[in-house]
Design an enzyme around this catalytic site. Structure first.
Site, PDB file in Angstrom:
ATOM      1  CG  ASP A   1      -1.706   1.267   1.366  1.00 43.94           C
ATOM      2  OD1 ASP A   1      -2.483   1.562   0.452  1.00 43.94           O
ATOM      3  OD2 ASP A   1      -1.534   1.968   2.382  1.00 43.94           O
TER       4      ASP A   1
ATOM      5  CG  ASP B   1      -0.903   2.841   6.381  1.00 44.33           C
ATOM      6  OD1 ASP B   1      -1.035   3.982   6.839  1.00 44.33           O
ATOM      7  OD2 ASP B   1      -1.547   2.433   5.393  1.00 44.33           O
TER       8      ASP B   1
END
Length: 727
Positions: free
Chosen positions: A414, A614
């Site tokens: 990501d 995250d």
């Protein structure tokens, strides 16, 4: 907390006791963490009743682990006394018995009164070692019979007790062919192996114990009349709690009053306290080191520390596939060895051997087949891997990581918050001091991350002295709008916000500034226009920047023959710069959070996939991936991950894969050694070529080989390096 568990049969016993007790509905025990989770009916039992209900057969249950671990002391005492009496036994054997067995003469005539006295003492010493030092093993064997799951302890106990009973009978009949040395060697070897395993496990699970002890049970809730002390479970979203200096924050929330230094080291691993003030988020479980804070409870009304305790439970209670295989083998191996021992005994009798010789052959088979090495192979290697991971700021939620991570073919990353810093900062500061001064004066009244980035950014030299006026700008009559903020400075109406908003308010913008704004938007950055008196006077560009180490880490991971794919919600144009980096194979742009799991599912068609994310919005993708890696302390919300990198250091990602590779290699080495030993030793025992003493020594040597191999430090990639090589 349950003292005394050391194998899966212990877990089964605790669970069986709970499920057979009225008012207890279910239980889940974990010998790796010495803990059990119990579901009970509060109308029949109180929480304080549970320890007494589960304290049986030598297992001691407590609501929380005592501060002083006497169980460890008890084990050490058993080993010390067992070692002393084992030396006494072996001294008698070396002086009196081994010379006779080798065809010589001992110092004392064993057929006389002196020999009887010596053998009686050896019997007494051996009895002490068997019953005291070997008590946990004997109990484990009894428990395995009770739950009908043969285990390693059962086979060890059969070998030790068989040698003891045979030798006791020989002493009673006046014979000198005794094998008490076999009993003490087996018991001491197994007990030392278990003790070492417990020490490794204890070091690997110290974090769980520390977190459990640090959980906060009560909070000081603010009321109209002052404050009241309530249980943490009674807190609701929106409540305000007062936390004084030296106290632990009970739940996640936001600071609404006060400014203080907060120690978050227990959750994040960062040694230095961080300053938290009004508007900042705080982590439940962190310690306020100075001053006091008033905190508004977050929407979840739960503590990061509580989530971490549950997360650590999942770490320790999970079993990798290799361990499950070993347990299944043990369940088959134990009855198989019993059959082989019976066959060896019968074959020797049929071949014309004496009953004593046949019995010794069967005994040798039992002893040499003790699968201690097999039982220790995976737990010790996994414990070493967990410990090394924690030392590197990595929490392994699922021990199967050690088997799956080395086979990853594709690494999906990501972008925002993982490959980038996740924090807004000024990336283009081409603005004069007048623009800076007025922008900061207005933006300091806004709470938006873009506004904070401008306020906290280092302004150009000369800030505060435009036009010879050294006084800092002060904004009054400040008003917030959906796309910007305006305020009055020295009689001018100053607007700060999106260029389109300023233009809609009648402020003109020249071509150079318009081009810079368009370029910023194409790069997924935020252009902030500053204007007054009918014109845009300057432009400040704010954006999320790549981490300094990000591309080097991706290059190291790609160098291990993995494909690196970056997922981003940016437009295709904004994601174009990422495609130019050699460290990135593919960039998938315009990805919505809900679509990430579908993309991971598609990537899995080409092989195993690891996902690095995250935050909680990445949870579906982390769960879908073969290996989910949650990055940074905020990622504790993503409970679907297999790994949590606590300290927000991207260079630890290669360590995850290096550690998994090293741990799997160690597991395979241990299992290979254990199987090789049995393949060689059992046929020799069946053929009558090994006596019980040599069988005991061989068994002990195989176990010590596994223990020694597991004790070696795991070679993992240095988290401070990004070349992907091992130390």
């Amino acid at each position: 907390h349950v003292r005394g568990m050391h194998c899966t049969s212990c877990e089964d016993f605790i669970e069986t006791v709970a499920e057979s007790t009225e008012g207890l509905h279910a239980a889940e025990a974990s010998y790796a963490s010495d803990m059990a989770k119990v579901a009970y009916d509060p109308s029949r039992h109180s929480e304080s009743d549970l320890p007494a209900l589960l304290t049986q057969a030598g297992y001691e249950a407590h609501l929380k682990a005592p501060d002083e671990d006497t169980a460890d002391q008890d084990a050490a005492v058993r080993l010390v006394f067992g070692g002393f009496f084992t030396m006494m036994v072996m001294a008698v054997y070396i002086v009196l018995l081994y010379p006779v067995h080798l065809g010589g003469e001992g110092l004392v005539d064993l057929s006389g009164t002196g020999g009887t006295y010596a053998l009686t003492n050896v019997w007494a010493y051996t009895t002490f070692v068997l019953l005291m030092t070997g008590w946990p093993t004997l109990r484990g064997a009894a428990v395995s019979l009770r739950v009908l799951q043969p285990n390693m302890d059962l086979l060890v106990s059969l070998a030790a007790v068989s040698a003891y009973l045979y030798s006791t009978g020989a002493v009673l009949m006046g014979q000198t062919d005794v094998y008490f040395d076999v009993t003490v060697v087996i018991i001491m070897a197994v007990s030392l192996g278990h003790y070492y395993e417990d020490q490794v496990k204890r070091r690997a699970t110290d974090l769980l114990s520390a977190l459990t002890r640090e959980q906060v049970d009560e909070a000081r809730r603010a009321t109209e009349a002052g404050t009241e002390t309530v249980a943490v479970d009674a807190l609701a979203p929106g409540d305000r709690v007062l936390v004084r200096a030296g106290e632990r924050i009970p739940v996640d929330g936001t600071v609404v009053d006060g400014r203080a230094a907060v120690d978050e080291s227990l959750m994040t691993g960062e040694s230095l306290p961080v300053t938290r003030a009004e508007g900042d988020d705080v982590i439940g479980g962190a310690v306020v080191t100075n001053n006091a804070l008033t905190i508004e409870v977050g929407d979840a009304a739960e503590s990061t520390l509580d989530r971490l305790v549950n997360l650590m439970w999942n770490i320790q209670s999970s079993q990798p596939g290799a361990q499950r295989v070993a347990d299944r083998i043990a369940a088959v191996f134990v009855p198989l060895v019993l059959v082989l021992a019976a066959v060896a005994f019968g074959w020797q009798l049929w071949s014309g051997a004496s009953a004593t010789a046949a019995l010794l052959t069967g005994l040798a088979v039992l002893i040499v087949s003790c699968p201690c090495a097999l039982g220790l192979a995976t737990p010790l290697a996994v414990a070493s891997g967990l410990r090394t991971a924690l030392e590197n700021g990595i929490v392994v939620r699922d021990a199967s990581l050690f088997e799956t991570a080395p086979d990853v073919d594709t690494l999906a990353v990501d972008k925002t918050g993982t490959l980038t810093t996740g924090a807004m900062q000024v990336v283009d500061a081409e603005a004069n001091t007048a623009v800076w001064r007025r922008a900061r004066a207005v933006e300091q009244h806004a709470a938006h991350p873009v506004a904070r980035a401008i306020v906290e950014a280092a302004a150009p030299s000369g800030d505060g002295v435009p036009g010879g006026d050294g006084a800092p700008a002060t904004a009054t009559d400040v008003r917030s709008h959906p796309r910007g903020v305006e305020g009055r400075i020295n009689g001018d109406r100053v607007r700060v916000g999106h260029p389109e908003w300023l233009q809609s308010e009648g402020l003109s913008m020249n071509g150079d500034l318009a081009a810079r704004a368009e370029t910023a938007q194409n790069n997924a950055q935020v252009p902030v226009a500053v204007g007054w008196n009918g014109a845009v006077r300057g432009l400040i560009v704010v954006g999320d920047t790549l981490r300094d180490e990000g591309l080097d880490v991706m290059d190291a991971l790609r160098g291990d023959e993995r494909e690196v794919v970056v997922l981003t919600g940016d437009s295709a144009a904004a994601a174009r710069p990422l495609r130019t980096h050699d460290a990135i194979d593919r960039v998938i742009a315009e990805v919505k959070p809900a679509e990430k799991s579908d993309i991971i599912r598609g990537l899995r068609d080409d092989g195993a996939v690891a996902m690095i994310g995250d935050g909680s919005n990445d949870a579906p993708a982390l769960a879908e991936a073969d290996v989910g890696i949650a990055f940074g302390p905020t990622a504790l919300a993503a409970d679907s991950a297999d790994v949590v990198v606590l300290r927000g250091d991207l260079t630890r990602i290669p360590t995850v894969f290096s550690l998994a590779q090293a741990a799997r290699r160690r597991i395979r080495q241990n299992l290979a050694w254990a199987f090789l030993y049995n393949v060689v030793a059992i046929p020799l025992a069946l053929a009558g070529l090994i006596n019980p003493l040599f069988a005991a020594l061989a068994m002990a040597a195989s176990s010590l080989g596994v223990v020694g191999n597991s004790a070696r430090a795991l070679p993992v990639a240095d988290s401070r390096r990004t070349d992907g090589n091992e130390e």
